[in-house]
Write an enzyme that holds these catalytic residues in place. Structure first.
Site, PDB file in Angstrom:
ATOM      1  N   HIS A  15       1.468   4.017   8.191  1.00 61.40           N
ATOM      2  CA  HIS A  15       0.719   5.132   8.779  1.00 61.40           C
ATOM      3  C   HIS A  15       1.746   5.927   9.588  1.00 61.40           C
ATOM      4  O   HIS A  15       2.759   5.347  10.013  1.00 61.40           O
ATOM      5  CB  HIS A  15      -0.384   4.624   9.721  1.00 61.40           C
ATOM      6  CG  HIS A  15      -1.392   3.744   9.056  1.00 61.40           C
ATOM      7  ND1 HIS A  15      -2.405   4.236   8.259  1.00 61.40           N
ATOM      8  CD2 HIS A  15      -1.522   2.404   9.046  1.00 61.40           C
ATOM      9  CE1 HIS A  15      -3.134   3.223   7.806  1.00 61.40           C
ATOM     10  NE2 HIS A  15      -2.614   2.093   8.259  1.00 61.40           N
ATOM     11  N   HIS A  41       0.884  -1.175   0.000  1.00 59.86           N
ATOM     12  CA  HIS A  41       0.000   0.000   0.000  1.00 59.86           C
ATOM     13  C   HIS A  41       0.912   1.212   0.000  1.00 59.86           C
ATOM     14  O   HIS A  41       1.519   1.523   1.021  1.00 59.86           O
ATOM     15  CB  HIS A  41      -0.880   0.013   1.255  1.00 59.86           C
ATOM     16  CG  HIS A  41      -1.724  -1.217   1.413  1.00 59.86           C
ATOM     17  ND1 HIS A  41      -3.028  -1.288   0.974  1.00 59.86           N
ATOM     18  CD2 HIS A  41      -1.445  -2.426   1.949  1.00 59.86           C
ATOM     19  CE1 HIS A  41      -3.520  -2.495   1.249  1.00 59.86           C
ATOM     20  NE2 HIS A  41      -2.576  -3.205   1.848  1.00 59.86           N
ATOM     21  N   HIS A  60      -8.642  -9.932   0.452  1.00 58.76           N
ATOM     22  CA  HIS A  60      -8.451  -9.772   1.891  1.00 58.76           C
ATOM     23  C   HIS A  60      -9.577 -10.559   2.546  1.00 58.76           C
ATOM     24  O   HIS A  60     -10.744 -10.202   2.420  1.00 58.76           O
ATOM     25  CB  HIS A  60      -8.555  -8.286   2.256  1.00 58.76           C
ATOM     26  CG  HIS A  60      -8.384  -8.025   3.710  1.00 58.76           C
ATOM     27  ND1 HIS A  60      -7.323  -7.312   4.209  1.00 58.76           N
ATOM     28  CD2 HIS A  60      -9.114  -8.390   4.790  1.00 58.76           C
ATOM     29  CE1 HIS A  60      -7.410  -7.257   5.522  1.00 58.76           C
ATOM     30  NE2 HIS A  60      -8.500  -7.893   5.908  1.00 58.76           N
ATOM     31  N   ARG A  83       0.044   4.363  -0.992  1.00 58.87           N
ATOM     32  CA  ARG A  83      -0.689   5.568  -0.544  1.00 58.87           C
ATOM     33  C   ARG A  83      -0.810   6.707  -1.533  1.00 58.87           C
ATOM     34  O   ARG A  83      -1.330   7.773  -1.160  1.00 58.87           O
ATOM     35  CB  ARG A  83      -0.076   6.129   0.747  1.00 58.87           C
ATOM     36  CG  ARG A  83       0.161   5.125   1.867  1.00 58.87           C
ATOM     37  CD  ARG A  83      -1.126   4.506   2.317  1.00 58.87           C
ATOM     38  NE  ARG A  83      -0.999   3.802   3.593  1.00 58.87           N
ATOM     39  CZ  ARG A  83      -1.786   2.800   3.945  1.00 58.87           C
ATOM     40  NH1 ARG A  83      -2.755   2.372   3.142  1.00 58.87           N
ATOM     41  NH2 ARG A  83      -1.635   2.213   5.104  1.00 58.87           N
ATOM     42  N   ASP A 142       2.616  -6.710   2.574  1.00 61.09           N
ATOM     43  CA  ASP A 142       1.456  -5.902   2.999  1.00 61.09           C
ATOM     44  C   ASP A 142       1.939  -4.579   3.615  1.00 61.09           C
ATOM     45  O   ASP A 142       1.327  -4.077   4.560  1.00 61.09           O
ATOM     46  CB  ASP A 142       0.566  -6.679   3.970  1.00 61.09           C
ATOM     47  CG  ASP A 142      -0.824  -6.065   4.110  1.00 61.09           C
ATOM     48  OD1 ASP A 142      -1.142  -5.124   3.365  1.00 61.09           O
ATOM     49  OD2 ASP A 142      -1.591  -6.537   4.972  1.00 61.09           O
ATOM     50  N   HIS A 186      -2.248 -12.659   2.770  1.00 64.05           N
ATOM     51  CA  HIS A 186      -1.907 -12.655   4.212  1.00 64.05           C
ATOM     52  C   HIS A 186      -2.638 -13.685   5.086  1.00 64.05           C
ATOM     53  O   HIS A 186      -3.475 -13.329   5.914  1.00 64.05           O
ATOM     54  CB  HIS A 186      -2.049 -11.258   4.811  1.00 64.05           C
ATOM     55  CG  HIS A 186      -3.232 -10.430   4.380  1.00 64.05           C
ATOM     56  ND1 HIS A 186      -4.500 -10.922   4.278  1.00 64.05           N
ATOM     57  CD2 HIS A 186      -3.304  -9.117   4.061  1.00 64.05           C
ATOM     58  CE1 HIS A 186      -5.305  -9.949   3.906  1.00 64.05           C
ATOM     59  NE2 HIS A 186      -4.605  -8.853   3.763  1.00 64.05           N
TER      60      HIS A 186
HETATM   61  O1  DOR Z   1      -3.655  -3.668   8.306  1.00 60.64           O
HETATM   62  C1  DOR Z   1      -3.924  -3.390   7.142  1.00 60.64           C
HETATM   63  N1  DOR Z   1      -3.686  -2.170   6.639  1.00 60.64           N
HETATM   64  N2  DOR Z   1      -4.492  -4.311   6.348  1.00 60.64           N
HETATM   65  C2  DOR Z   1      -4.988  -4.001   5.142  1.00 60.64           C
HETATM   66  O2  DOR Z   1      -5.533  -4.846   4.500  1.00 60.64           O
HETATM   67  C3  DOR Z   1      -4.931  -2.624   4.642  1.00 60.64           C
HETATM   68  C4  DOR Z   1      -3.810  -1.929   5.242  1.00 60.64           C
HETATM   69  C5  DOR Z   1      -3.808  -0.426   4.969  1.00 60.64           C
HETATM   70  O3  DOR Z   1      -4.007  -0.058   3.816  1.00 60.64           O
HETATM   71  O4  DOR Z   1      -3.542   0.336   5.893  1.00 60.64           O
END
Ligand code: DOR
Length: 426
Positions: free
Chosen positions: A292, A50, A164, A52, A288, A218
């Site tokens: 953040h 991801h 997922h 972003r 994965d 996952h």
């Molecule tokens: O923990 C997760 N965060 N699992 C996901 O499937 C999405 C991901 C996110 O995009 O933050």
């Protein structure tokens, strides 16, 4: 590292391709790199990240994320659709590819996301490895839970599908029982073993009934690994570092930093996921990578978002296990490169082979280094493995024949390319 073997050979790169592989001293070249005592692996293809961009670039973006990839030996990535806007239209997919061409230091590909009503997009998309379904919500608002919509997607599309798998009804019922949860350990009770197993079984049943290629992302529980042992060749599955290395006992030390969807489970589940990899039930290790900011992660549960960054340490985490005797270099090359290339029909990548793209990573199994937040290249600037000392690190990375990481530094200026897919009927 050739498929299934570690051998002492010369690899000659011409332009973006591996031109020949021969006996030591067999080739002349403009530049010779002495890899004595080191190992050359096919560059990693991380099929679940991801990054972003667009829309959430305060956490990560394609420039920062792909510098982290270069450092970590990841030469190609496949990115998930839960950006802003979501990658659920052809315009959004094209826009992402256009940004990637400008910014990516490694090769790139983007999944197209399923919604309850974008079937025609899923049918028309070509510049994509496949379809991502959130059968169970996670970060963002992508969710396809209703059976008729799922039936249509599996029946009426041909691209491979990944999902997922956490059952939304079970997650909601658990959350209601626990009043939404008040501490991070509740996360593993809300997103529990049952939620994972129900959704994995449900999606595998759909795939097998509709004869559709399907990849389980996952896998986090022993029960799913056991179930996947009995599924058909249409089904493949993967493990992520956090489900191999973290479990509920780590919440006391790491708190919401290891809050993930699917949640981390028990140490017995860690062992079962490892066993699944070692016996071939799970074929891929992907990160994965879901960054953040620390500020966001430090909010009290359940306000804290799920996700953690991993691309720059994922190969080192696995090489450390080679040094500990848990797995071999050949297994790492299979899990992180050959298998994702095969599963996503990626052209001319995934192996060190004549004619294949020169996406390569040189590793030093004797190099020992400590992961520190302050050294992380990911834009979010932290790692859940902060303070861990690992033996076995990537030391040089090539993307399409050009060096993107060497001497501890990313070499800016090299651009990755759009991944090409062989289209086969699924
Ligand atoms: O923990 C997760 N965060 N699992 C996901 O499937 C999405 C991901 C996110 O995009 O933050």
């Amino acid at each position: 590292m050739l498929p299934d073997a570690v051998e002492r050979l010369n690899v000659l790169v011409e332009g973006h391709r591996i031109a020949s592989i021969g006996a030591p001293d067999s080739a002349r070249a403009d530049e010779v790199i002495d890899a004595n005592g080191l190992h050359l692996l096919p560059g990693l293809i991380d099929d679940q990240v991801h990054f972003r961009e667009p829309g959430l670039t305060h956490k990560e973006d394609l420039h920062f994320a792909t510098r982290a990839c270069a450092k970590g030996g990841v030469t190609s990535f496949l990115e998930m659709p839960n950006t802003k806007p979501t990658t659920t239209t052809l315009q959004a997919l094209d826009a992402k590819l256009a940004i990637a061409a400008q910014k990516c230091h490694v090769n790139y590909g983007f999944y197209v996301g399923a919604t309850p009503n974008n079937l025609e997009v899923l049918q028309a998309a070509t510049r994509t490895p496949g379809i991502k379904i959130f059968i169970g919500s996670s970060t963002g608002d992508l969710l396809v839970d209703a059976q008729p919509a799922l039936e249509r997607i599996f029946a009426e599309t041909t691209l491979p599908i990944c999902a997922h798998c956490e059952d939304e009804t079970t997650v909601q019922a658990n959350a209601a029982r626990l009043n939404g949860g008040s501490e991070v350990s509740d996360h593993s009770l809300i997103r529990d073993h049952k939620a994972a197993l129900i959704a994995t079984k449900r999606s595998v049943e759909l795939a097998e009934r509709h004869r559709h290629r399907f990849h389980v992302l996952h896998v986090s529980t022993a029960e799913e690994v056991e179930f996947l042992r009995g599924t058909s060749d249409l089904i493949t599955a993967e493990a992520c570092p956090h489900h191999l290395f973290f479990n509920v006992d780590d919440y006391a030390r790491l708190g919401t930093l290891i809050q993930m969807n699917p949640s981390v489970k028990t140490s017995a589940d860690n062992e079962a996921v490892w066993r699944g990899l070692l016996d071939g039930t799970l074929e891929v290790v992907a990160t994965d990578h879901a960054p953040h900011t620390l500020e966001e992660k430090r909010q009290p549960y359940p306000k804290s978002p799920s996700g953690l960054p991993a691309v720059e340490n994922y190969l080192a985490l696995l090489l450390n296990e080679v040094n500990r005797g848990r797995c071999t270099l050949s297994q790492i090359a299979a899990w992180t490169s050959a298998a994702p290339a095969r599963i996503w029909n990626i052209q001319e990548k995934g192996q060190i082979r004549e004619g294949y793209d020169a996406d390569l990573v040189l590793v030093d199994l004797n190099k020992t280094q400590t992961i520190l937040n302050e050294n992380q290249l990911t834009k979010c600037g932290w790692s859940p493995w902060h303070g861990e000392t690992l033996s076995g690190w990537p030391i040089r990375t090539w993307v399409m024949g050009r060096t993107v990481f060497a001497d501890g530094k990313v070499i800016d200026g090299v651009r990755g390319e759009e991944i090409r897919y062989c289209r086969v009927n699924t």
